[in-house]
Design a protein around this motif. Sequence first.
Motif, PDB file in Angstrom:
ATOM      1  N   ILE A  13      18.202 -18.674  30.543  1.00 47.36           N
ATOM      2  CA  ILE A  13      18.604 -17.438  30.762  1.00 47.36           C
ATOM      3  C   ILE A  13      19.212 -16.891  29.491  1.00 47.36           C
ATOM      4  N   LEU A  14      19.635 -17.465  28.737  1.00 52.78           N
ATOM      5  CA  LEU A  14      20.300 -16.827  27.412  1.00 52.78           C
ATOM      6  C   LEU A  14      19.305 -16.572  26.639  1.00 52.78           C
ATOM      7  N   LEU A  16      16.201 -15.656  27.698  1.00 58.22           N
ATOM      8  CA  LEU A  16      15.486 -14.559  28.204  1.00 58.22           C
ATOM      9  C   LEU A  16      16.458 -13.162  28.102  1.00 58.22           C
ATOM     10  N   SER A  17      17.845 -13.212  28.101  1.00 59.91           N
ATOM     11  CA  SER A  17      18.585 -12.360  27.907  1.00 59.91           C
ATOM     12  C   SER A  17      18.566 -11.738  26.603  1.00 59.91           C
ATOM     13  N   ALA A  20      15.331  -9.972  26.332  1.00 60.31           N
ATOM     14  CA  ALA A  20      15.378  -8.284  26.975  1.00 60.31           C
ATOM     15  C   ALA A  20      16.148  -7.719  26.195  1.00 60.31           C
ATOM     16  N   GLY A  21      17.387  -8.122  25.726  1.00 59.41           N
ATOM     17  CA  GLY A  21      18.213  -7.137  25.139  1.00 59.41           C
ATOM     18  C   GLY A  21      17.573  -6.539  23.760  1.00 59.41           C
ATOM     19  N   ARG A  24      15.051  -4.047  24.926  1.00 65.14           N
ATOM     20  CA  ARG A  24      15.698  -2.763  25.365  1.00 65.14           C
ATOM     21  C   ARG A  24      16.112  -1.874  24.258  1.00 65.14           C
TER      22      ARG A  24
END
Length: 114
Positions: A13-14, A16-17, A20-21, A24
Amino acid sequence: MNWLSIAADVLWILALSIMAGGARAAWNRMDADTRVPMQGSWRLPRNIALPLPVALAVVFGLALLWGHHRAPDMAYNVIFFGLRATLAAVLAMLHLQWLKGALETLQAEGALKP
Protein backbone atom coordinates in the motif's frame (compact mmCIF):
# COMPACT_ATOMS: atom_id res chain seq x y z
CA MET A 1 -4.08 -14.37 7.38
CA ASN A 2 -0.92 -13.88 9.42
CA TRP A 3 1.27 -10.98 10.46
CA LEU A 4 3.67 -11.45 7.52
CA SER A 5 0.81 -11.07 5.06
CA ILE A 6 -0.40 -7.94 6.83
CA ALA A 7 3.11 -6.45 6.87
CA ALA A 8 3.49 -7.15 3.14
CA ASP A 9 0.07 -5.52 2.53
CA VAL A 10 1.23 -2.41 4.37
CA LEU A 11 4.43 -2.20 2.31
CA TRP A 12 2.50 -2.73 -0.91
CA ILE A 13 0.00 0.00 0.00
CA LEU A 14 2.87 2.39 0.75
CA ALA A 15 4.48 1.64 -2.61
CA LEU A 16 1.19 2.16 -4.45
CA SER A 17 0.58 5.44 -2.63
CA ILE A 18 4.05 6.66 -3.61
CA MET A 19 3.37 5.72 -7.23
CA ALA A 20 -0.08 7.35 -7.23
CA GLY A 21 1.25 10.49 -5.57
CA GLY A 22 4.00 10.84 -8.14
CA ALA A 23 1.53 10.30 -10.98
CA ARG A 24 -0.84 12.89 -9.51
CA ALA A 25 1.93 15.47 -9.18
CA ALA A 26 2.95 14.84 -12.79
CA TRP A 27 -0.71 15.02 -13.88
CA ASN A 28 -1.04 18.50 -12.39
CA ARG A 29 2.00 19.72 -14.36
CA MET A 30 0.65 18.61 -17.76
CA ASP A 31 -2.06 19.84 -20.09
CA ALA A 32 -4.83 17.40 -20.99
CA ASP A 33 -3.49 16.87 -24.52
CA THR A 34 0.09 16.07 -23.44
CA ARG A 35 1.52 12.82 -24.78
CA VAL A 36 3.81 11.24 -22.20
CA PRO A 37 6.99 9.44 -23.35
CA MET A 38 7.00 5.75 -22.53
CA GLN A 39 9.75 3.15 -22.86
CA GLY A 40 11.18 3.23 -26.34
CA SER A 41 10.12 5.97 -28.70
CA TRP A 42 6.34 5.81 -28.36
CA ARG A 43 4.02 8.05 -26.37
CA LEU A 44 0.61 7.71 -24.76
CA PRO A 45 -1.93 10.36 -23.81
CA ARG A 46 -1.64 11.64 -20.24
CA ASN A 47 -4.99 10.05 -19.31
CA ILE A 48 -3.59 6.59 -20.08
CA ALA A 49 0.15 6.91 -19.42
CA LEU A 50 0.01 8.12 -15.82
CA PRO A 51 -2.60 5.78 -14.29
CA LEU A 52 -1.55 2.70 -16.29
CA PRO A 53 1.59 1.76 -14.29
CA VAL A 54 -0.28 2.19 -11.02
CA ALA A 55 -3.17 0.03 -12.25
CA LEU A 56 -0.77 -2.67 -13.47
CA ALA A 57 0.99 -2.61 -10.08
CA VAL A 58 -2.37 -3.09 -8.34
CA VAL A 59 -3.17 -6.11 -10.52
CA PHE A 60 0.31 -7.55 -9.97
CA GLY A 61 0.04 -6.94 -6.22
CA LEU A 62 -3.34 -8.68 -6.08
CA ALA A 63 -1.90 -11.70 -7.87
CA LEU A 64 0.93 -11.87 -5.32
CA LEU A 65 -1.58 -11.45 -2.49
CA TRP A 66 -3.62 -14.35 -3.84
CA GLY A 67 -0.49 -16.50 -3.91
CA HIS A 68 0.48 -15.43 -0.41
CA HIS A 69 -2.90 -16.43 0.98
CA ARG A 70 -2.49 -19.87 -0.60
CA ALA A 71 0.91 -20.46 1.09
CA PRO A 72 0.75 -23.86 2.80
CA ASP A 73 3.21 -23.25 5.67
CA MET A 74 5.44 -20.68 7.40
CA ALA A 75 8.38 -21.17 5.04
CA TYR A 76 6.25 -20.15 2.08
CA ASN A 77 4.84 -17.24 4.06
CA VAL A 78 8.37 -15.93 4.64
CA ILE A 79 9.22 -16.37 0.96
CA PHE A 80 6.06 -14.55 -0.17
CA PHE A 81 6.67 -11.76 2.34
CA GLY A 82 10.18 -11.22 0.99
CA LEU A 83 8.95 -11.36 -2.58
CA ARG A 84 6.08 -8.94 -2.02
CA ALA A 85 8.15 -6.51 0.05
CA THR A 86 11.00 -6.45 -2.46
CA LEU A 87 8.79 -6.13 -5.52
CA ALA A 88 6.74 -3.34 -3.95
CA ALA A 89 9.89 -1.28 -3.41
CA VAL A 90 11.36 -2.13 -6.81
CA LEU A 91 8.15 -1.24 -8.68
CA ALA A 92 7.86 2.08 -6.84
CA MET A 93 11.49 2.93 -7.63
CA LEU A 94 11.13 1.96 -11.30
CA HIS A 95 7.97 4.02 -11.59
CA LEU A 96 9.59 7.08 -10.05
CA GLN A 97 12.64 6.69 -12.28
CA TRP A 98 10.45 6.49 -15.40
CA LEU A 99 8.36 9.44 -14.23
CA LYS A 100 11.49 11.52 -13.63
CA GLY A 101 12.76 10.78 -17.14
CA ALA A 102 9.38 11.52 -18.72
CA LEU A 103 9.11 14.83 -16.89
CA GLU A 104 12.65 15.82 -17.87
CA THR A 105 11.85 15.05 -21.52
CA LEU A 106 8.61 17.04 -21.38
CA GLN A 107 10.37 19.91 -19.60
CA ALA A 108 13.01 20.04 -22.34
CA GLU A 109 10.21 20.15 -24.94
CA GLY A 110 8.43 22.93 -23.04
CA ALA A 111 5.31 20.80 -22.53
CA LEU A 112 5.02 21.26 -18.76
CA LYS A 113 3.15 23.96 -16.90
CA PRO A 114 5.36 26.31 -14.88
